[in-house]
Design an enzyme around this catalytic site. Structure first.
Site, PDB file in Angstrom:
ATOM      1  N   GLU A 322     -95.159 -37.817  15.429  1.00 36.78           N
ATOM      2  CA  GLU A 322     -96.411 -38.447  14.996  1.00 36.78           C
ATOM      3  C   GLU A 322     -96.433 -39.913  15.446  1.00 36.78           C
ATOM      4  O   GLU A 322     -97.496 -40.480  15.673  1.00 36.78           O
ATOM      5  CB  GLU A 322     -96.561 -38.342  13.470  1.00 36.78           C
ATOM      6  N   HIS A 351     -75.376 -19.249  17.619  1.00 35.73           N
ATOM      7  CA  HIS A 351     -75.595 -17.801  17.607  1.00 35.73           C
ATOM      8  C   HIS A 351     -77.069 -17.476  17.772  1.00 35.73           C
ATOM      9  O   HIS A 351     -77.507 -16.371  17.474  1.00 35.73           O
ATOM     10  CB  HIS A 351     -75.032 -17.217  16.315  1.00 35.73           C
ATOM     11  N   LYS A 455    -108.541 -32.081  10.922  1.00 33.47           N
ATOM     12  CA  LYS A 455    -109.061 -32.135   9.552  1.00 33.47           C
ATOM     13  C   LYS A 455    -110.579 -32.016   9.572  1.00 33.47           C
ATOM     14  O   LYS A 455    -111.168 -31.311   8.758  1.00 33.47           O
ATOM     15  CB  LYS A 455    -108.675 -33.455   8.894  1.00 33.47           C
TER      16      LYS A 455
HETATM   17  O1  LIG Z   1     -99.776 -39.221   1.851  1.00 32.00           O
HETATM   18  P1  LIG Z   1    -101.055 -38.641   2.332  1.00 32.00           P
HETATM   19  O2  LIG Z   1    -102.126 -39.679   2.432  1.00 32.00           O
HETATM   20  O3  LIG Z   1    -101.479 -37.474   1.500  1.00 32.00           O
HETATM   21  O4  LIG Z   1    -100.828 -38.144   3.786  1.00 32.00           O
HETATM   22  C1  LIG Z   1     -99.989 -37.099   4.123  1.00 32.00           C
HETATM   23  C2  LIG Z   1     -99.873 -36.953   5.617  1.00 32.00           C
HETATM   24  O5  LIG Z   1    -101.090 -36.533   6.143  1.00 32.00           O
HETATM   25  C3  LIG Z   1    -101.679 -37.059   7.293  1.00 32.00           C
HETATM   26  O6  LIG Z   1    -102.377 -36.093   7.967  1.00 32.00           O
HETATM   27  C4  LIG Z   1    -100.842 -37.882   8.228  1.00 32.00           C
HETATM   28  O7  LIG Z   1    -100.878 -37.408   9.538  1.00 32.00           O
HETATM   29  C5  LIG Z   1     -99.435 -38.052   7.784  1.00 32.00           C
HETATM   30  O8  LIG Z   1     -98.903 -39.180   8.413  1.00 32.00           O
HETATM   31  C6  LIG Z   1     -99.336 -38.189   6.299  1.00 32.00           C
HETATM   32  O9  LIG Z   1     -98.006 -38.406   5.933  1.00 32.00           O
END
Ligand SMILES: O=P(O)(O)OC[C@H]1O[C@H](O)[C@H](O)[C@@H](O)[C@@H]1O
Length: 529
Positions: A322, A351, A455
């Site tokens: 990332e 293995h 997302k």
């Molecule tokens: O801690 P949060 O805001 O729930 O985020 C959780 C995760 O989701 C995101 O999509 C990011 O790509 C991550 O870097 C992050 O750690």
């Protein structure tokens, strides 16, 4: 190179941090004699950027954020006294809170003590806590830890099934920096419902770790949760394990978080040195550069010879991929950078996929992690004069040699044990190596513009589902194809999504969708049940 020459090379380039009993051996990497010298100007620039970052510069320009994970274990280095105070007081709060929980002063309404911990989080809000919990678990644990790290209903059922009636003595910690991550929100709601089903008040079992003012923060306050711990915007999710995100769960489990912070702090001191061979993070970053020609052409295979470090590769997957997997460099040029990370553990992998590593496509470099201490106490002999642990080292060295013979490069990290201090040091090592490497290849390691696309697309899938269920209700007994329904909702080009959404609804009880016809997707009809 002969074995003797390798021994010379081993000594020449060995990067040691004596106080941690740590060393990095790069002798099995085939870099040229002048490589380190050639890389010096770039590395100097990387050190300068790192120095500015540690002093509080906006090191993540896209998000206009400072990058302060190094301050978490050296609060005196934070650029403002208020930040130092926040860090120190949060660690003290974590200790105090865990003490109250352990002593039963803070107890669940229907049990004498909290004995279990359910962590709800994903990505950086789960991977660090998972690594730490698994690496350091022991019989002495004060609480047993489980995780919801996905929005998989069956995954959650499985965890809840294991907890059973012990939910009454389970403390749930919901972790989200942004406080708006859907998987985590769903996990929280599912947990809440599970408590309710057992007649338990969720708010008397729930703690949040999140950014001030986030959705989760507001929800926790409104519902009267036990407590909220802060997550600061100057700590990135994937480097948050030394903030409350990693420290609170670890302390609740009964782990020595001060030792973890100390290990990280000492590794930080070692990795601030400007001499590449003395600085294992710099040397590691340079080796990554050498292996993949600064373009990520070789994958990073992580092979810890220790079961406790199994999750290291998963943790590093996020930290490295990332951070480094970026389309554009700092000047906006398309570079498509990154290094792929995978791995599991030795000797188990010998293995499984080591066959390909030795003889197949040479698109990787291996990182062996050697742990000197075999176990607490003495070992039995499995053969005369030989223990299981001797075999583990034998397999490590054997595999490393077998790879070397075929021209496959490898690095070896050696640590004395898997203790809180060592885990802290390893995390700090990789955090800094990633930061330095990002500078070497001129990219921003601290943003993640790519993750938003998926997302957003998921949100539009769920919007299509809403429209479809409304349309099916209108159509009543009329059985319609995906093609027809896509046209009905005014999104004819989304027919494949329409089909996939309906197929899923029809496969699950209580969703009110019936599937008939077929055999091909075009002939399948859907209607309300
Ligand atoms: O801690 P949060 O805001 O729930 O985020 C959780 C995760 O989701 C995101 O999509 C990011 O790509 C991550 O870097 C992050 O750690």
């Amino acid at each position: 190179m002969t074995e003797r020459e390798l021994w010379e090379r081993y000594q020449r380039y060995l990067s040691v941090v004596p106080s941690l009993g740590f060393s990095l051996d790069v002798s099995r990497m085939g870099f040229a004699a002048d490589f380190l010298e050639r890389m010096r100007p770039r590395l100097e620039e990387a050190f300068s950027r790192m120095e500015a970052l540690e002093k509080g510069a906006i090191a993540n320009p896209d998000e206009n954020r400072r990058v302060g994970h190094y301050w978490l274990r050296a609060p005196e280095l934070a650029p403002e006294p208020a930040l130092s105070k926040d860090i120190t007081s949060t660690v003290a709060d974590i200790h105090a809170f865990a003490r109250e929980v352990h002593e039963g002063k803070l107890k669940p309404p229907k049990a004498p003590r909290f004995t279990h911990l359910l962590l709800v989080g994903i990505g950086g809000s789960a991977l660090g806590p998972q690594l730490v919990a698994d690496a350091l678990t022991s019989k002495a644990d004060a609480m047993q830890v489980s995780f919801f790290d996905n929005t998989d209903p069956d995954g959650m059922d499985r965890v809840l099934g294991q907890l059973g009636a012990r939910l009454a003595e389970t403390l749930t910690v919901v972790i989200s920096k942004s406080g708006g991550t859907k998987e985590t929100r769903n996990g929280m709601l599912e947990a809440e419902r599970a408590y309710k089903e057992q007649g338990l008040a969720f708010n008397k079992h729930a703690v949040a770790i999140t950014g001030a003012g986030s959705e989760l923060d507001q929800h926790a306050r409104k519902q009267g949760w036990l407590r909220t711990f802060p997550m600061w915007d100057w700590v990135g999710g994937r480097t948050s394990v030394m903030s409350a995100v990693g420290l609170l769960p670890a302390r609740l489990q009964g782990l020595d978080i001060d030792a973890m912070l100390e290990g990280a702090r000492e590794m930080d001191v070692a990795t601030r040195q400007r001499d590449a061979v003395k600085n294992p993070a710099a040397l590691l970053a340079l080796m990554w550069f050498h292996a993949g020609d600064g373009r990520g052409l070789k994958d990073m295979v992580i092979l810890p010879y220790k079961d406790r470090l199994l999750l290291m590769s998963r943790y590093l997957q996020q930290l490295v991929m990332e951070s480094l997997g970026k389309e554009k460099d700092l000047d906006g040029q398309v570079v498509n950078q990154g290094i792929a990370v995978y791995g599991n553990k030795g000797s188990t992998d010998q293995h499984a996929y080591v066959q390909q590593l030795r003889e197949g496509v040479p698109n990787f470099f291996a990182t062996f992690i050697e742990v000197l201490k075999d176990r607490d106490g003495e070992s039995m002999e499995v053969e005369s004069g030989t223990t299981s642990g001797d075999y583990l080292l034998g397999f490590l060295l054997g595999t490393r040699r077998a790879l070397y013979e075929k021209g496959r490069e490898s690095l070896t990290l050696t640590v004395p044990d898997v203790s809180a201090r060592t885990v802290g040091a390893l995390i700090a090592l990789y955090e800094r190596a990633v930061g330095l490497y990002a500078s070497l290849v001129h990219i921003n390691a601290y943003h993640q513009p790519g993750v938003e696309a998926g997302k957003k697309a998921a949100t539009s899938v769920l919007a299509i589902q809403q429209k479809l269920t409304a349309r099916l209700r209108e159509a009543r007994a009329d059985a319609r194809t995906a093609e027809q329904l896509a046209a009905d909702i005014g999104q004819p080009d989304e027919v494949e999504t329409v089909y996939k959404v309906l197929e899923h609804l029809a496969a699950n009880p209580g969703r009110g969708v019936k599937r008939t016809g077929g055999p091909g997707p075009a002939e399948v009809r859907f209607q309300t049940k």
